[in-house]
Scaffold this motif. Structure first.
Motif, PDB file in Angstrom:
ATOM      1  N   ALA A  85      38.496  51.500  30.404  1.00 59.33           N
ATOM      2  CA  ALA A  85      37.874  50.689  29.355  1.00 59.33           C
ATOM      3  C   ALA A  85      38.852  49.620  28.882  1.00 59.33           C
ATOM      4  O   ALA A  85      38.471  48.473  28.646  1.00 59.33           O
ATOM      5  CB  ALA A  85      37.457  51.579  28.183  1.00 59.33           C
ATOM      6  N   LEU A  99      41.269  48.314  30.615  1.00 63.36           N
ATOM      7  CA  LEU A  99      41.374  47.333  31.691  1.00 63.36           C
ATOM      8  C   LEU A  99      40.189  46.375  31.644  1.00 63.36           C
ATOM      9  O   LEU A  99      40.346  45.151  31.725  1.00 63.36           O
ATOM     10  CB  LEU A  99      41.386  48.090  33.023  1.00 63.36           C
ATOM     11  N   ALA A 100      38.995  46.959  31.469  1.00 61.38           N
ATOM     12  CA  ALA A 100      37.782  46.140  31.416  1.00 61.38           C
ATOM     13  C   ALA A 100      37.851  45.174  30.230  1.00 61.38           C
ATOM     14  O   ALA A 100      37.532  43.995  30.355  1.00 61.38           O
ATOM     15  CB  ALA A 100      36.547  47.042  31.306  1.00 61.38           C
ATOM     16  N   ILE A 123      40.007  42.297  30.945  1.00 64.46           N
ATOM     17  CA  ILE A 123      39.446  41.308  31.865  1.00 64.46           C
ATOM     18  C   ILE A 123      38.410  40.454  31.144  1.00 64.46           C
ATOM     19  O   ILE A 123      38.406  39.238  31.262  1.00 64.46           O
ATOM     20  CB  ILE A 123      38.810  42.001  33.092  1.00 64.46           C
ATOM     21  N   ASN A 124      37.523  41.105  30.398  1.00 60.38           N
ATOM     22  CA  ASN A 124      36.470  40.356  29.722  1.00 60.38           C
ATOM     23  C   ASN A 124      36.005  41.132  28.488  1.00 60.38           C
ATOM     24  O   ASN A 124      35.182  42.034  28.593  1.00 60.38           O
ATOM     25  CB  ASN A 124      35.305  40.121  30.678  1.00 60.38           C
ATOM     26  N   THR A 178      34.034  40.380  26.034  1.00 61.04           N
ATOM     27  CA  THR A 178      32.605  40.308  25.714  1.00 61.04           C
ATOM     28  C   THR A 178      31.813  41.267  26.592  1.00 61.04           C
ATOM     29  O   THR A 178      30.993  42.050  26.100  1.00 61.04           O
ATOM     30  CB  THR A 178      32.083  38.873  25.933  1.00 61.04           C
ATOM     31  N   ALA A 179      32.103  41.209  27.892  1.00 61.06           N
ATOM     32  CA  ALA A 179      31.406  42.111  28.804  1.00 61.06           C
ATOM     33  C   ALA A 179      31.707  43.566  28.461  1.00 61.06           C
ATOM     34  O   ALA A 179      30.854  44.431  28.537  1.00 61.06           O
ATOM     35  CB  ALA A 179      31.815  41.809  30.240  1.00 61.06           C
ATOM     36  N   ALA A 180      32.964  43.817  28.043  1.00 62.91           N
ATOM     37  CA  ALA A 180      33.346  45.188  27.714  1.00 62.91           C
ATOM     38  C   ALA A 180      32.547  45.695  26.521  1.00 62.91           C
ATOM     39  O   ALA A 180      32.060  46.834  26.529  1.00 62.91           O
ATOM     40  CB  ALA A 180      34.842  45.265  27.416  1.00 62.91           C
ATOM     41  N   SER A 181      32.382  44.870  25.505  1.00 67.55           N
ATOM     42  CA  SER A 181      31.614  45.378  24.369  1.00 67.55           C
ATOM     43  C   SER A 181      30.145  45.529  24.743  1.00 67.55           C
ATOM     44  O   SER A 181      29.459  46.385  24.193  1.00 67.55           O
ATOM     45  CB  SER A 181      31.804  44.509  23.122  1.00 67.55           C
ATOM     46  N   LEU A 182      29.669  44.744  25.721  1.00 68.00           N
ATOM     47  CA  LEU A 182      28.272  44.905  26.162  1.00 68.00           C
ATOM     48  C   LEU A 182      28.046  46.266  26.797  1.00 68.00           C
ATOM     49  O   LEU A 182      26.959  46.829  26.691  1.00 68.00           O
ATOM     50  CB  LEU A 182      27.904  43.813  27.170  1.00 68.00           C
ATOM     51  N   GLN A 201      29.237  36.889  32.073  1.00 64.44           N
ATOM     52  CA  GLN A 201      30.241  37.810  31.520  1.00 64.44           C
ATOM     53  C   GLN A 201      30.511  38.877  32.568  1.00 64.44           C
ATOM     54  O   GLN A 201      29.889  39.935  32.583  1.00 64.44           O
ATOM     55  CB  GLN A 201      29.748  38.446  30.215  1.00 64.44           C
ATOM     56  N   PHE A 226      33.402  41.120  35.005  1.00 67.49           N
ATOM     57  CA  PHE A 226      34.794  41.594  35.159  1.00 67.49           C
ATOM     58  C   PHE A 226      35.318  40.991  36.470  1.00 67.49           C
ATOM     59  O   PHE A 226      35.170  41.575  37.546  1.00 67.49           O
ATOM     60  CB  PHE A 226      34.854  43.114  35.195  1.00 67.49           C
ATOM     61  N   MET A 280      37.390  42.730  39.261  1.00 67.12           N
ATOM     62  CA  MET A 280      36.901  43.984  39.840  1.00 67.12           C
ATOM     63  C   MET A 280      35.960  43.658  41.007  1.00 67.12           C
ATOM     64  O   MET A 280      35.488  42.538  41.156  1.00 67.12           O
ATOM     65  CB  MET A 280      36.126  44.785  38.786  1.00 67.12           C
ATOM     66  N   ARG A 301      24.562  45.828  35.979  1.00 66.06           N
ATOM     67  CA  ARG A 301      25.534  46.483  35.095  1.00 66.06           C
ATOM     68  C   ARG A 301      24.874  46.870  33.776  1.00 66.06           C
ATOM     69  O   ARG A 301      25.110  47.942  33.239  1.00 66.06           O
ATOM     70  CB  ARG A 301      26.716  45.548  34.831  1.00 66.06           C
TER      71      ARG A 301
END
Lengths: 290, 266, 382
Positions: A166, A168-169, A172-173, A175-179, B88, B90, B93, B164
């Motif tokens: 998590a 790492l994610a 990287i991003n 916004t995408a991580a909180s999504l 959005q 990663f 990856m 995703r």
């Protein structure tokens, strides 16, 4: 040959410490894009905190634990200040905030542990081992083994644990991580704790060989940061390689060129690297797309 | 009640009333399109519902929970997620790893995955990979599972985002102008993907879109927004026949670029 | 009744207060001090501060300067030349002190000199660098031994032991570099051959590389030009590499703190400094025995630690100030300065002071001792 090996031993043990401090820079930078110039203060807290606790006749494990607790509190406060501000402030301001935090931590350390240099005993004593005429302190072996352990542990954490992935994610991003349901607040807090721990491990390792005092953190910050940008701020193996490279280059230039210019040579190397490979010797070129 | 219900939602930016009292419900299944001219407030509505903006007034309920102003990671745990107009992804990856990251909330994945690599964990990991590959098949990306994400084309990345998002088993998925960046010729092949996703994953999709062909092709219901208010709601054919809608769309020849600029400006 | 009683009480109080004021017709003499309580020089400034506080009190208890008390105005210069300069101005302009003492480091002293010259106020520096009083500056005096004296003393000892090949290891600080320069300049004249000249950075935590080179250089003695904590690092690395050539340290190291920091690694290393470092070895007929004893006993009683050479610098500065004020019989700055310059045969902790118009340091390397660490204590080397 014996001299060369002796230089190498010195370079590797110093480099391992630079690497640990550099990893702290790297972990925070990846997650927040902040360069935390209070990183070296954790080295100081690890060493001085343990020495301070030992002076109260605490047994070594408890002394180390109390230093770690003090350092973790410092990391949490730093996280609170920096990340609270991060919602509004530009990165440059936050970097200045970390410099301010390092001054504050130095002040606090002076109040807590005084102005003197302190050391802690090595678990393996102060008698060197002699290998083919090369004097090696057992502590140096401990430094190298622990550094390898810390790096493997860190890689395992990021690759194999859900929380590490998590983090790492999120790096990287965000916004995408909180999504996908990752709570960034927790990620940032964990980031500061891990960076603090890495610094404190470095402090625990180096203090038996050298001595630390409340102002020692600055030099570690500079060298650790140099190691991190040398290897590439974003890559764990890169930062480790950068740290070792910096240590060995310093030692060999002191040994074969001039001890007066060893720092100058090391920093010259960093400037050359930044000009030719801004992402570091081992860093990946950034591949962001919008 | 199940589904999302928006009650008297207002978002004001200084003197500008981007949303001026919207009441709307999205059911627990099907595809519901949200259309309207530039500046109608479509993206503002999604942003206000998904915690990007704090609404000036009004409430948002989801399955009976008040979710007004909740941040994205909390909404994800409740089953509400979205895509953004900007990708959005990663980036560093692989395609498969991007989808696996979507399983983050799957509690059975465990906090310390791999701490003890027992047979149960190995099996579990295999199951997640199988599930991720299934989702990639749904969006026609199975063949590229092991490619790095940054090697995909724009349309493929949009589909990857959808895969995703579905990995988190959402109940409600907002797609904010998914084909905005696609070329005219392909339109990213999204119509079928969205239809399949809504059907096979039992997710209710809210589609914010400009492209009327896509909207009319996939939507079960359509809501038209204009100037921060609801102009019309109904089936695609009902809405198409609504004189108010026709009037609102007359003379709207703004370029796509202007729409983008407006969306960024909020 | 109460009104009368209270009135009497108030009257009495007024009388007592007047009487007290009356008794102090002469206001106290202000001595302005700035020392490096914090910063890299704190190991010097801390001892200085303790000494000033303790002995100002003691001088006052013994009647001060002909009945006038000494008022100490002490600030922390943070081992920072800029800070030292602004503190010196503050002491001169705002606090209006009569005499200025301070600057543990040479950099701080040199930053203060222009203000002192401009304000025409006597200044006794606590810094080691010979540059502070060489060339002689009208208003500037100093008490510490210089790095140059340390080097001279060590070279003399080496020649006595028939050693002539010297390896130098120096830090980056001002003192270190001044010592290194002097060591190189003096070597030719005193028949010493510098076979290795190594350096380390200010934050370094390892000097084994430099010491390895020195090991291979054929040197038969090692001089460390440095001060404070890095010297303990040098001692430790020296032991780790199993070096056998004698290790000499200069006056920058001359305190108990070195032995504490280096631990067993300090054993056998030699340090130049004031005789007080090995007070136990002092002879009672030594002309500076009594004054050393006064500092030693008082310091140990108050602070439960041995005084360092750095306590001695502060003690001597205070002693010389009091003596000059007494002889001048006034706080007139020019007269106090003249009195300082005229001081002869004054036994101090660091040596016997003989100031003159051409010498504002007042003693030679002869007053220095070389001490060796034995069983955790400094012992005199003959």
């Amino acid at each position: 040959m014996v001299d060369f090996l002796q230089f190498l031993v010195a370079g590797l043990s110093q480099g391992a410490i630079y690497a640990l401090v550099g990893l702290g820079f790297s972990v925070i930078y990846r997650a927040t894009h902040i360069v935390n110039f209070a990183q070296g203060e954790f080295v100081m807290i690890g060493g001085l905190g343990t020495a301070g606790a030992l002076s109260f006749a605490l047994p070594m494990p408890l002394a180390i634990l109390s230093a770690l607790v003090a350092g973790c509190v410092a990391a949490l406060v730093l996280d609170l200040i920096v990340i609270r501000l991060a919602r509004f402030a530009p990165a440059l301001l936050l970097i200045i905030v970390t410099i301010g935090a390092s001054v504050a931590l130095r002040g606090a350390a002076q109040l807590a542990w005084g102005r003197n240099f302190h050391s802690i005993p090595s678990p393996f004593g102060s008698e060197p081992l002699h290998v083919y005429g090369v004097a090696i302190m057992p502590q140096v072996i401990l430094i190298l083994v622990t550094t390898v352990g810390a790096v493997v542990g860190l890689q395992w954490f990021f690759r194999r644990t859900r929380f590490g992935q998590a983090m790492l994610a999120a790096a990287i991003n965000p916004t995408a991580a909180s999504l996908v349901g990752i709570e960034l607040r927790h990620v940032y807090t964990a980031t500061f704790l891990i960076a603090g721990l890495l610094g404190m491990i470095a402090g625990l390792l180096i203090t038996p060989l050298a001595m630390v005092h409340f102002e020692s953190g600055l030099a570690f910050s500079l060298k650790g940061f140099a190691a991190a940008i040398l290897g590439g701020l974003g890559s764990v193996p890169g930062v480790v390689a950068g740290g070792l490279l910096l240590g060995v280059v310093e030692s060999l230039s002191a040994g074969y060129v001039s001890s007066a210019y060893k720092d100058a040579i090391a920093f010259l190397l960093i400037i050359v690297v930044l000009l030719t490979r801004p992402e570091g010797v081992f860093g990946r070129r950034s591949t962001g797309r919008v | 009640m199940s589904g999302l219900s928006i009650n008297d939602l207002k978002v004001h930016f200084g003197g500008i009333r981007a949303l001026d009292g919207v009441d709307l419900t999205f059911g627990s299944s099907g595809i519901h399109a949200l259309i309207g001219p530039n500046g109608a407030g479509k993206t503002t509505l999604v942003n206000a519902v998904t915690g990007v903006y704090a609404p000036t007034a009004g409430r948002v309920l989801f399955d009976g929970h008040d979710i007004t102003g909740l941040p994205a990671h909390k909404l994800a745990t409740l089953g509400v997620t979205r895509t953004f107009q900007n990708l959005q992804i990663f980036w560093t990856m692989s395609v498969l790893e991007n989808v696996l990251a979507g399983f983050h909330l799957d509690s059975s994945a465990g906090f310390l995955r791999g701490l003890l690599r027992g047979p149960a964990l190995v099996r579990r990991e295999r199951e997640l990979t199988t599930a991720a590959l299934g989702l990639l098949r749904l969006v026609n990306l199975e063949a590229k599972a092991n490619n790095p994400a940054d090697a995909l084309a724009y349309g493929e990345l949009k589909r990857l985002e959808i895969a995703r998002a579905l990995a988190g088993r959402p109940k409600l998925l907002f797609l904010d102008e998914p084909v905005a960046g696609c070329t005219q010729s392909e339109k990213c092949d999204l119509a079928e993907v969205i239809r399949n996703a809504a059907r096979e994953s039992a997710v209710s999709v809210v589609l914010i879109e400009h492209d009327m062909r896509l909207v009319m092709a996939v939507s079960d219901r359509v809501t038209v927004l204009a100037q921060g208010r609801i102009l019309s709601t109904g089936t695609p054919s009902e809405v198409r026949a609504d004189p108010k809608v026709i009037t609102a769309y007359l003379g709207t020849t703004q370029s796509h670029l202007a729409e983008q600029v407006h969306a960024v400006a909020g | 009744m109460s009104i009368i009683n209270r009135s009497l009480a108030v009257l009495g109080l007024v009388l007592v207060t007047c009487g007290a004021t009356q008794a102090q017709t002469s206001k106290p003499i202000k001595v302005g001090v700035f020392v490096a309580v914090t910063g890299p020089g704190s190991f010097l400034g801390d001892a200085s501060k303790k000494t000033f506080e303790l002995y100002t009190q003691q001088f006052n208890k013994n009647g001060g300067v002909d009945g006038r008390q000494i008022e100490l105005v002490l600030y922390d210069s943070k081992t920072n030349p800029k800070e030292a300069a602004s503190l010196a101005r503050k002491l001169i302009d705002q606090d209006q002190v009569d005499v200025l003492i301070g600057a543990n480091t040479t950099g701080e002293a040199m930053a203060v000199v222009p203000f002192v010259e401009e304000a025409n106020i006597p200044f006794i520096a606590l810094a080691g660098g010979s540059v502070v009083v060489d060339p002689v500056k009208k208003w500037v005096f100093k008490t510490p031994h210089t790095d140059q004296m340390s080097v001279e003393k060590i070279y003399a000892q080496l020649r006595k032991e028939k050693r002539s090949k010297v390896a130098l290891l120096s830090g980056a600080a001002g003192y270190d570099q001044s010592c290194r320069k002097n060591a190189k300049e003096l070597s030719a004249r005193l028949g010493i051959d510098i076979v290795s000249d190594e350096q380390h950075g200010s934050g370094d935590t390892d000097v084994t590389t430099q010491l390895t080179k020195i090991r291979g250089s054929g040197a038969d003695a090692l001089i460390y030009c440095g001060a404070g904590a890095p010297s303990a690092l040098v001692a430790r690395n020296y032991k780790q590499l199993g070096l056998t050539l004698p290790l000499y340290m200069t006056v920058g190291v001359a305190s108990q703190a070195y032995i504490e920091a280096a631990g067993p690694a300090a054993e056998g290393s030699r340090v130049t400094g004031s005789a007080i470092l090995a007070f136990a070895d002092m002879m009672q007929d030594d002309p500076i025995y009594n004054v050393s004893r006064s500092l030693h006993d008082g310091y140990v009683a108050s602070y439960k630690e041995e005084p360092s050479a750095f306590s001695g610098y502060a003690y001597d500065a205070l002693l010389l100030t009091v003596e000059a004020l007494r002889r001048a019989g006034t706080t007139d700055k020019a007269k106090v300065r003249d009195a300082l310059e005229g001081l002869k045969n004054i036994p101090g902790v660091n040596g016997i002071y003989n100031f003159s118009a051409t010498d504002h340091l007042g003693f030679s390397a002869d007053s220095m001792w070389i001490v060796e660490v034995k069983d955790g204590r400094y012992r005199k080397v003959d």
